[in-house]
Design a protein around this motif. Structure first.
Motif, PDB file in Angstrom:
ATOM      1  N   VAL A  86       0.705  -1.221   0.215  1.00  0.00           N
ATOM      2  CA  VAL A  86       0.025  -0.176   0.016  1.00  0.00           C
ATOM      3  C   VAL A  86       0.954   1.283   0.017  1.00  0.00           C
ATOM      4  CG1 VAL A  86      -1.837   1.418   1.195  1.00  0.00           C
ATOM      5  CG2 VAL A  86      -1.993  -1.041   1.236  1.00  0.00           C
ATOM      6  N   LEU A  87       0.698   2.191  -0.983  1.00  0.00           N
ATOM      7  CA  LEU A  87       1.517   3.157  -1.303  1.00  0.00           C
ATOM      8  C   LEU A  87       0.788   4.541  -0.260  1.00  0.00           C
ATOM      9  CD1 LEU A  87       2.314   3.042  -4.679  1.00  0.00           C
ATOM     10  CD2 LEU A  87       3.958   2.873  -3.129  1.00  0.00           C
ATOM     11  N   ALA A  88      -0.633   4.443  -0.452  1.00  0.00           N
ATOM     12  CA  ALA A  88      -1.180   5.510   0.182  1.00  0.00           C
ATOM     13  C   ALA A  88      -2.701   5.175   0.279  1.00  0.00           C
ATOM     14  CB  ALA A  88      -1.140   6.818  -0.537  1.00  0.00           C
ATOM     15  N   ILE A  89      -3.407   5.825   1.389  1.00  0.00           N
ATOM     16  CA  ILE A  89      -4.670   5.724   1.509  1.00  0.00           C
ATOM     17  C   ILE A  89      -5.279   7.163   1.841  1.00  0.00           C
ATOM     18  CG2 ILE A  89      -4.475   5.374   4.095  1.00  0.00           C
ATOM     19  CD1 ILE A  89      -7.432   3.693   3.632  1.00  0.00           C
ATOM     20  N   TYR A  90      -6.229   7.678   1.201  1.00  0.00           N
ATOM     21  CA  TYR A  90      -6.577   8.983   1.008  1.00  0.00           C
ATOM     22  C   TYR A  90      -8.080   9.172   0.661  1.00  0.00           C
ATOM     23  CZ  TYR A  90      -6.007   8.799  -3.840  1.00  0.00           C
ATOM     24  OH  TYR A  90      -6.208   8.539  -5.197  1.00  0.00           O
ATOM     25  N   ALA A  91      -8.591  10.592   0.953  1.00  0.00           N
ATOM     26  CA  ALA A  91     -10.046  10.724   0.560  1.00  0.00           C
ATOM     27  C   ALA A  91     -10.067  11.505  -0.780  1.00  0.00           C
ATOM     28  CB  ALA A  91     -10.755  11.680   1.744  1.00  0.00           C
ATOM     29  N   ASN A  92     -10.772  10.899  -1.644  1.00  0.00           N
ATOM     30  CA  ASN A  92     -10.955  11.200  -2.903  1.00  0.00           C
ATOM     31  C   ASN A  92     -11.233  12.647  -3.099  1.00  0.00           C
ATOM     32  OD1 ASN A  92     -10.661  10.995  -5.886  1.00  0.00           O
ATOM     33  ND2 ASN A  92     -12.781  10.456  -5.802  1.00  0.00           N
ATOM     34  N   GLU A  93     -12.141  13.053  -2.282  1.00  0.00           N
ATOM     35  CA  GLU A  93     -12.622  14.462  -2.352  1.00  0.00           C
ATOM     36  C   GLU A  93     -11.649  15.664  -2.149  1.00  0.00           C
ATOM     37  OE1 GLU A  93     -16.137  11.529  -2.067  1.00  0.00           O
ATOM     38  OE2 GLU A  93     -14.061  11.725  -0.822  1.00  0.00           O
ATOM     39  N   ASN A  94     -10.866  15.198  -1.157  1.00  0.00           N
ATOM     40  CA  ASN A  94      -9.842  16.484  -0.480  1.00  0.00           C
ATOM     41  C   ASN A  94      -8.470  16.074  -0.592  1.00  0.00           C
ATOM     42  OD1 ASN A  94      -9.626  14.936   1.838  1.00  0.00           O
ATOM     43  ND2 ASN A  94     -10.812  16.290   2.882  1.00  0.00           N
ATOM     44  N   GLY A  95      -8.102  14.799  -0.832  1.00  0.00           N
ATOM     45  CA  GLY A  95      -6.834  14.297  -1.140  1.00  0.00           C
ATOM     46  C   GLY A  95      -6.208  14.248   0.472  1.00  0.00           C
ATOM     47  N   GLN A  96      -6.963  14.231   1.459  1.00  0.00           N
ATOM     48  CA  GLN A  96      -6.361  14.069   2.614  1.00  0.00           C
ATOM     49  C   GLN A  96      -6.175  12.590   2.969  1.00  0.00           C
ATOM     50  OE1 GLN A  96      -8.799  16.352   5.694  1.00  0.00           O
ATOM     51  NE2 GLN A  96      -7.460  18.183   5.298  1.00  0.00           N
ATOM     52  N   GLY A  97      -4.947  12.174   3.800  1.00  0.00           N
ATOM     53  CA  GLY A  97      -4.727  10.710   4.199  1.00  0.00           C
ATOM     54  C   GLY A  97      -3.352  10.499   4.539  1.00  0.00           C
ATOM     55  N   MET A  98      -2.906   9.505   4.113  1.00  0.00           N
ATOM     56  CA  MET A  98      -1.797   9.290   4.535  1.00  0.00           C
ATOM     57  C   MET A  98      -0.822   8.300   3.409  1.00  0.00           C
ATOM     58  SD  MET A  98      -0.214   7.543   8.151  1.00  0.00           S
ATOM     59  CE  MET A  98      -0.637   8.817   8.820  1.00  0.00           C
ATOM     60  N   ALA A  99       0.546   8.690   3.206  1.00  0.00           N
ATOM     61  CA  ALA A  99       1.240   7.803   2.043  1.00  0.00           C
ATOM     62  C   ALA A  99       2.299   7.346   2.957  1.00  0.00           C
ATOM     63  CB  ALA A  99       1.962   8.950   1.411  1.00  0.00           C
ATOM     64  N   PHE A 100       2.695   6.070   2.251  1.00  0.00           N
ATOM     65  CA  PHE A 100       3.714   5.270   2.816  1.00  0.00           C
ATOM     66  C   PHE A 100       4.743   5.009   2.021  1.00  0.00           C
ATOM     67  CE2 PHE A 100      -0.398   4.038   4.622  1.00  0.00           C
ATOM     68  CZ  PHE A 100      -0.388   4.172   5.909  1.00  0.00           C
ATOM     69  N   ASP A 101       6.012   4.774   2.559  1.00  0.00           N
ATOM     70  CA  ASP A 101       7.148   4.685   1.858  1.00  0.00           C
ATOM     71  C   ASP A 101       7.196   3.228   1.660  1.00  0.00           C
ATOM     72  OD1 ASP A 101       9.310   5.186   0.208  1.00  0.00           O
ATOM     73  OD2 ASP A 101      10.945   4.879   2.022  1.00  0.00           O
ATOM     74  N   VAL A 102       7.074   2.562   0.085  1.00  0.00           N
ATOM     75  CA  VAL A 102       7.250   1.344  -0.132  1.00  0.00           C
ATOM     76  C   VAL A 102       8.347   1.014  -0.943  1.00  0.00           C
ATOM     77  CG1 VAL A 102       6.198  -0.617  -1.543  1.00  0.00           C
ATOM     78  CG2 VAL A 102       4.682   1.007  -0.267  1.00  0.00           C
ATOM     79  N   THR A 103       9.602   0.452  -0.214  1.00  0.00           N
ATOM     80  CA  THR A 103      10.615   0.191  -0.559  1.00  0.00           C
ATOM     81  C   THR A 103      10.833  -1.335  -0.847  1.00  0.00           C
ATOM     82  OG1 THR A 103      11.737  -0.235   1.616  1.00  0.00           O
ATOM     83  CG2 THR A 103      11.998   1.971   0.369  1.00  0.00           C
ATOM     84  N   THR A 104      10.211  -2.155   0.076  1.00  0.00           N
ATOM     85  CA  THR A 104      10.355  -3.766  -0.252  1.00  0.00           C
ATOM     86  C   THR A 104       8.775  -3.905  -0.200  1.00  0.00           C
ATOM     87  OG1 THR A 104      11.996  -3.771   1.063  1.00  0.00           O
ATOM     88  CG2 THR A 104      11.048  -5.812   0.820  1.00  0.00           C
ATOM     89  N   THR A 105       8.412  -4.548  -1.322  1.00  0.00           N
ATOM     90  CA  THR A 105       7.128  -5.059  -1.575  1.00  0.00           C
ATOM     91  C   THR A 105       7.053  -6.674  -0.926  1.00  0.00           C
ATOM     92  OG1 THR A 105       7.505  -6.144  -3.689  1.00  0.00           O
ATOM     93  CG2 THR A 105       6.706  -3.887  -3.685  1.00  0.00           C
ATOM     94  N   ALA A 106       5.555  -6.901  -1.055  1.00  0.00           N
ATOM     95  CA  ALA A 106       5.284  -8.315  -0.271  1.00  0.00           C
ATOM     96  C   ALA A 106       6.227  -9.497  -1.416  1.00  0.00           C
ATOM     97  CB  ALA A 106       3.901  -8.511  -0.150  1.00  0.00           C
TER      98      ALA A 106
END
Length: 158
Positions: A86-106
């Motif tokens: 997961v790179l990010a989860i956010y509200a589509n309407e305003n862009g607020q949310g949280m981004a994550f640094d994905v250096t190693t995938t599953a």
């Protein structure tokens, strides 16, 4: 004991905040071999998914993965997204949310090995067939069914 990641807890918290606020939660995912998504919608190794209640069915966000069913072009698909991707989860309407640094995938992670247990694993065993001697305690079928009483009553006990 290894440290427990805060990422799945933060994902659930942002998802809940989005739905409580009336926003549409979107998930940005890095796609690899461990991810099950419709590949025709993947662009540059990533996919954006609407994970709102109305867009998903059976959404489950646990500590290892996010799973749900969603319709793509009218066809229901089963999706599996490892939390690591997961790179990010956010509200589509305003862009607020949280981004994550994905250096190693599953797919890059070594497979988890279960810890050895000292007790043997439970197994199945055959049940012996009943004989007529075993059925000697079974009541006859010609007994009358229990009679239903009249109107139920409540008894007060002091």
């Amino acid at each position: 004991m290894p440290d427990i990641s805060t990422k799945p807890y933060l994902l659930r918290a942002i998802y809940e905040w989005c739905t409580d606020s009336g926003y549409t939660p979107y998930l940005a995912v890095k796609v690899d071999a461990a991810t099950t998504v419709p590949m025709e919608y993947v662009k540059k190794g990533e996919i954006i998914l609407n994970i709102s209640y109305g867009a998903t069915s059976g959404l489950k966000m646990d500590n290892d993965a996010i799973t749900f069913r969603a319709r793509f072009n009218g066809v229901s698909r089963e999706l599996y997204i490892p939390v690591h991707n997961v790179l990010a989860i956010y509200a589509n309407e305003n862009g607020q949310g949280m981004a994550f640094d994905v250096t190693t995938t599953a797919a890059d992670l070594p497979p988890a090995t279960p810890e050895p247990t000292s007790s043997p694993a439970p197994g199945l065993a055959a049940v012996p067939a009943k004989t007529t001697a075993d059925m000697s305690h079974v009541p006859d079928d010609d007994d009358e069914p229990p009679k239903k009483g009249g109107r139920p009553t409540l008894t007060r006990i002091k």
